[in-house]
Design a protein around this motif. Structure first.
Motif, PDB file in Angstrom:
ATOM      1  N   LEU A 189       0.817  -1.127   0.044  1.00 23.09           N
ATOM      2  CA  LEU A 189       0.077   0.051  -0.028  1.00 23.09           C
ATOM      3  C   LEU A 189       0.984   1.381   0.106  1.00 23.09           C
ATOM      4  O   LEU A 189       2.104   1.149   0.413  1.00 23.09           O
ATOM      5  N   VAL A 190       0.357   2.324  -0.329  1.00 26.70           N
ATOM      6  CA  VAL A 190       0.851   3.876  -0.508  1.00 26.70           C
ATOM      7  C   VAL A 190      -0.029   4.684   0.635  1.00 26.70           C
ATOM      8  O   VAL A 190      -1.030   4.699   0.609  1.00 26.70           O
ATOM      9  N   VAL A 191       0.825   4.880   1.604  1.00 30.11           N
ATOM     10  CA  VAL A 191       0.297   5.595   2.836  1.00 30.11           C
ATOM     11  C   VAL A 191       0.586   7.045   2.704  1.00 30.11           C
ATOM     12  O   VAL A 191       2.039   7.176   2.561  1.00 30.11           O
ATOM     13  N   THR A 192       0.028   8.125   2.861  1.00 29.90           N
ATOM     14  CA  THR A 192       0.468   9.577   2.494  1.00 29.90           C
ATOM     15  C   THR A 192      -0.322  10.048   4.116  1.00 29.90           C
ATOM     16  O   THR A 192      -1.226   9.976   4.489  1.00 29.90           O
ATOM     17  N   TYR A 193       0.845  10.642   4.747  1.00 27.42           N
ATOM     18  CA  TYR A 193       0.643  11.269   5.968  1.00 27.42           C
ATOM     19  C   TYR A 193       0.187  12.632   5.886  1.00 27.42           C
ATOM     20  O   TYR A 193       0.397  13.426   5.022  1.00 27.42           O
ATOM     21  N   GLU A 194      -0.411  13.321   7.097  1.00 29.16           N
ATOM     22  CA  GLU A 194      -0.810  14.567   7.120  1.00 29.16           C
ATOM     23  C   GLU A 194       0.311  15.321   7.444  1.00 29.16           C
ATOM     24  O   GLU A 194       1.306  14.958   7.953  1.00 29.16           O
ATOM     25  N   GLU A 195       0.391  16.758   6.692  1.00 30.36           N
ATOM     26  CA  GLU A 195       1.465  17.693   7.123  1.00 30.36           C
ATOM     27  C   GLU A 195       1.718  17.890   8.424  1.00 30.36           C
ATOM     28  O   GLU A 195       0.908  17.985   9.202  1.00 30.36           O
ATOM     29  N   GLY A 196       3.154  17.567   8.845  1.00 32.44           N
ATOM     30  CA  GLY A 196       3.417  17.695  10.308  1.00 32.44           C
ATOM     31  C   GLY A 196       3.146  16.580  11.110  1.00 32.44           C
ATOM     32  O   GLY A 196       3.181  16.525  12.358  1.00 32.44           O
ATOM     33  N   ALA A 197       2.733  15.332  10.561  1.00 39.22           N
ATOM     34  CA  ALA A 197       2.334  14.330  11.573  1.00 39.22           C
ATOM     35  C   ALA A 197       3.666  13.789  12.404  1.00 39.22           C
ATOM     36  O   ALA A 197       4.752  13.655  11.499  1.00 39.22           O
ATOM     37  N   PRO A 198       3.564  13.539  13.625  1.00 39.96           N
ATOM     38  CA  PRO A 198       4.678  13.042  14.191  1.00 39.96           C
ATOM     39  C   PRO A 198       5.130  11.864  13.826  1.00 39.96           C
ATOM     40  O   PRO A 198       4.482  10.791  13.479  1.00 39.96           O
ATOM     41  N   GLU A 199       6.589  11.377  13.908  1.00 39.64           N
ATOM     42  CA  GLU A 199       7.183  10.223  13.365  1.00 39.64           C
ATOM     43  C   GLU A 199       6.665   8.851  14.144  1.00 39.64           C
ATOM     44  O   GLU A 199       6.476   8.122  13.490  1.00 39.64           O
ATOM     45  N   ALA A 200       6.267   9.175  15.358  1.00 42.98           N
ATOM     46  CA  ALA A 200       5.784   8.053  16.292  1.00 42.98           C
ATOM     47  C   ALA A 200       4.649   7.832  15.844  1.00 42.98           C
ATOM     48  O   ALA A 200       3.938   6.588  15.700  1.00 42.98           O
ATOM     49  N   ALA A 201       3.603   8.704  15.255  1.00 44.56           N
ATOM     50  CA  ALA A 201       2.228   8.362  14.726  1.00 44.56           C
ATOM     51  C   ALA A 201       2.530   7.526  13.551  1.00 44.56           C
ATOM     52  O   ALA A 201       1.668   6.512  13.007  1.00 44.56           O
ATOM     53  N   GLU A 202       3.431   7.795  12.558  1.00 47.52           N
ATOM     54  CA  GLU A 202       3.425   7.166  11.444  1.00 47.52           C
ATOM     55  C   GLU A 202       4.102   5.798  11.687  1.00 47.52           C
ATOM     56  O   GLU A 202       3.840   4.769  11.155  1.00 47.52           O
ATOM     57  N   GLU A 203       5.023   5.776  12.564  1.00 53.44           N
ATOM     58  CA  GLU A 203       5.621   4.132  12.846  1.00 53.44           C
ATOM     59  C   GLU A 203       4.358   3.395  13.499  1.00 53.44           C
ATOM     60  O   GLU A 203       4.343   2.340  13.292  1.00 53.44           O
ATOM     61  N   GLY A 204       3.569   4.142  14.305  1.00 55.56           N
ATOM     62  CA  GLY A 204       2.453   3.457  15.114  1.00 55.56           C
ATOM     63  C   GLY A 204       1.389   3.068  13.985  1.00 55.56           C
ATOM     64  O   GLY A 204       0.906   1.674  14.211  1.00 55.56           O
ATOM     65  N   ALA A 205       1.317   3.480  13.002  1.00 48.36           N
ATOM     66  CA  ALA A 205       0.291   3.095  12.121  1.00 48.36           C
ATOM     67  C   ALA A 205       0.864   2.027  11.443  1.00 48.36           C
ATOM     68  O   ALA A 205      -0.118   1.124  10.970  1.00 48.36           O
ATOM     69  N   VAL A 206       2.137   1.802  10.816  1.00 49.41           N
ATOM     70  CA  VAL A 206       2.447   0.582  10.183  1.00 49.41           C
ATOM     71  C   VAL A 206       2.656  -0.459  11.082  1.00 49.41           C
ATOM     72  O   VAL A 206       2.194  -1.294  10.549  1.00 49.41           O
ATOM     73  N   GLU A 207       3.048  -0.240  12.460  1.00 52.18           N
ATOM     74  CA  GLU A 207       3.242  -1.367  13.184  1.00 52.18           C
ATOM     75  C   GLU A 207       1.525  -2.046  13.538  1.00 52.18           C
ATOM     76  O   GLU A 207       1.570  -3.247  13.665  1.00 52.18           O
ATOM     77  N   GLU A 208       0.525  -1.170  13.475  1.00 50.41           N
ATOM     78  CA  GLU A 208      -0.832  -1.588  13.553  1.00 50.41           C
ATOM     79  C   GLU A 208      -1.232  -2.808  12.504  1.00 50.41           C
ATOM     80  O   GLU A 208      -1.923  -3.364  12.772  1.00 50.41           O
ATOM     81  N   VAL A 209      -0.763  -2.650  11.409  1.00 49.84           N
ATOM     82  CA  VAL A 209      -0.958  -3.606  10.463  1.00 49.84           C
ATOM     83  C   VAL A 209       0.179  -4.685  10.074  1.00 49.84           C
ATOM     84  O   VAL A 209       0.057  -5.248   9.223  1.00 49.84           O
ATOM     85  N   GLU A 210       1.093  -4.524  11.104  1.00 50.99           N
ATOM     86  CA  GLU A 210       2.260  -5.484  11.048  1.00 50.99           C
ATOM     87  C   GLU A 210       2.922  -5.197   9.461  1.00 50.99           C
ATOM     88  O   GLU A 210       3.353  -6.190   9.046  1.00 50.99           O
ATOM     89  N   GLY A 211       3.198  -4.111   9.199  1.00 48.80           N
ATOM     90  CA  GLY A 211       3.649  -3.528   7.957  1.00 48.80           C
ATOM     91  C   GLY A 211       5.029  -3.277   7.902  1.00 48.80           C
ATOM     92  O   GLY A 211       5.913  -3.400   9.056  1.00 48.80           O
ATOM     93  N   LYS A 212       5.770  -3.306   6.750  1.00 49.12           N
ATOM     94  CA  LYS A 212       7.005  -2.938   6.702  1.00 49.12           C
ATOM     95  C   LYS A 212       7.437  -1.749   5.755  1.00 49.12           C
ATOM     96  O   LYS A 212       6.840  -2.051   4.755  1.00 49.12           O
ATOM     97  N   VAL A 213       7.922  -0.782   6.059  1.00 46.55           N
ATOM     98  CA  VAL A 213       8.206   0.363   5.422  1.00 46.55           C
ATOM     99  C   VAL A 213       9.233  -0.046   4.194  1.00 46.55           C
ATOM    100  O   VAL A 213      10.500  -0.590   4.527  1.00 46.55           O
ATOM    101  N   GLN A 214       8.823  -0.042   2.862  1.00 44.34           N
ATOM    102  CA  GLN A 214       9.884  -0.560   1.850  1.00 44.34           C
ATOM    103  C   GLN A 214      10.434   0.785   1.032  1.00 44.34           C
ATOM    104  O   GLN A 214      11.468   0.625   0.542  1.00 44.34           O
ATOM    105  N   GLU A 215       9.914   1.845   1.253  1.00 44.90           N
ATOM    106  CA  GLU A 215      10.264   3.098   0.431  1.00 44.90           C
ATOM    107  C   GLU A 215       9.819   4.167   1.233  1.00 44.90           C
ATOM    108  O   GLU A 215       8.456   4.258   1.478  1.00 44.90           O
ATOM    109  N   GLU A 216      10.708   5.250   1.435  1.00 39.79           N
ATOM    110  CA  GLU A 216       9.993   6.497   1.828  1.00 39.79           C
ATOM    111  C   GLU A 216       9.914   7.465   0.724  1.00 39.79           C
ATOM    112  O   GLU A 216      10.940   7.583   0.088  1.00 39.79           O
ATOM    113  N   ILE A 217       8.949   8.299   0.620  1.00 35.05           N
ATOM    114  CA  ILE A 217       8.882   9.397  -0.262  1.00 35.05           C
ATOM    115  C   ILE A 217       8.782  10.805   0.582  1.00 35.05           C
ATOM    116  O   ILE A 217       7.712  11.255   0.872  1.00 35.05           O
TER     117      ILE A 217
END
Length: 235
Positions: free
Chosen positions: A50-78
């Motif tokens: 999936l391609v996940v787009t975050y809200e402007e200024g979203a804290p890094e912890a929130a981004e990491e938590g969202a991915v962990e929630e679905v047991e995903g793995k970040v493959q590429e950062e844009i």
């Protein structure tokens, strides 16, 4: 019976702009996890990514938590777009088909509901032009020279279903795999009857195939106007 003659216009100097989507698989050269899926509308997307787009200024912890929630793995950062390509190993482990598709959609919805997430979309495959998979297409200079492949990138005549193309030639092999079900009407001007399937020379069949052969069926050749067809009876 009225037979409409369609003149296939040669397309010269057609400027095609490649529409891309962030994280579209194929750009990095690696195969998508779990293969790929073709949707009903013809779009192709990675079966477990999936391609996940975050809200402007979203804290890094929130981004990491969202991915962990679905047991995903970040493959590429844009980074410029505040987006990530997220691989989903658990979805890839699902049986191909409806179960995997449902799991991917569920993960998409879960991610989209997480704090700091703006949007989640499937990871679609984007190509610069439409390329049919017919075995003989690479050798079809007669379609490439006038620019049909570039035109297909914009339209493949989806609004022209049922359009008829008139071919006046040596006859036609209506049972040919690339033409089966496409012959709307026949007329033999030599014998004076409505059966023109005695194409001993083969030239008429060849020309009809260039005009409207079944396309993207992994066999034969591609047709310039692949959606041209008709179920009308013979005269």
């Amino acid at each position: 019976m009225r037979l409409t003659t369609v003149v296939l216009a040669f397309v010269f100097g057609f400027a095609l702009f490649l529409f891309t989507q962030v994280g579209a698989w194929g750009q990095a050269g690696d195969a998508p996890p779990g293969g790929a899926v073709e949707a009903e509308d013809g779009e192709v997307y990675a079966a477990a990514r999936l391609v996940v787009t975050y809200e402007e200024g979203a804290p890094e912890a929130a981004e990491e938590g969202a991915v962990e929630e679905v047991e995903g793995k970040v493959q590429e950062e844009i980074a410029p777009l505040d987006a990530e390509v997220v691989a989903l190993p658990e979805v890839a482990d699902e049986q191909p088909g409806e179960a995997r598709q449902d799991a991917l959609e569920q993960a998409r919805q879960e991610l989209e509901s997480e704090p700091g997430v703006e949007e989640v979309s499937f990871d679609y495959l984007r190509r610069p032009t439409y390329t049919p998979n017919d075995a003989g297409f690479p050798e079809q200079y007669g379609l490439k020279k006038p620019g049909f492949p570039q035109a297909w990138g914009s339209s493949r005549g989806d609004d022209g279903d049922g359009v008829r193309i008139a071919v006046v030639d040596t006859g036609i092999d209506a049972g040919h795999p690339d033409l089966r079900g496409k012959v709307a009407a026949q007329r033999d001007f030599v014998d004076g009857d409505g059966i023109a399937e005695d194409d001993a020379e083969g030239h008429g069949t060849h020309v009809a195939g260039i005009a409207a052969a079944a396309t993207n069926n992994r066999a034969g050749i591609a047709g310039g106007c692949p959606t041209a067809s008709s179920s009308s009876p013979r005269p």
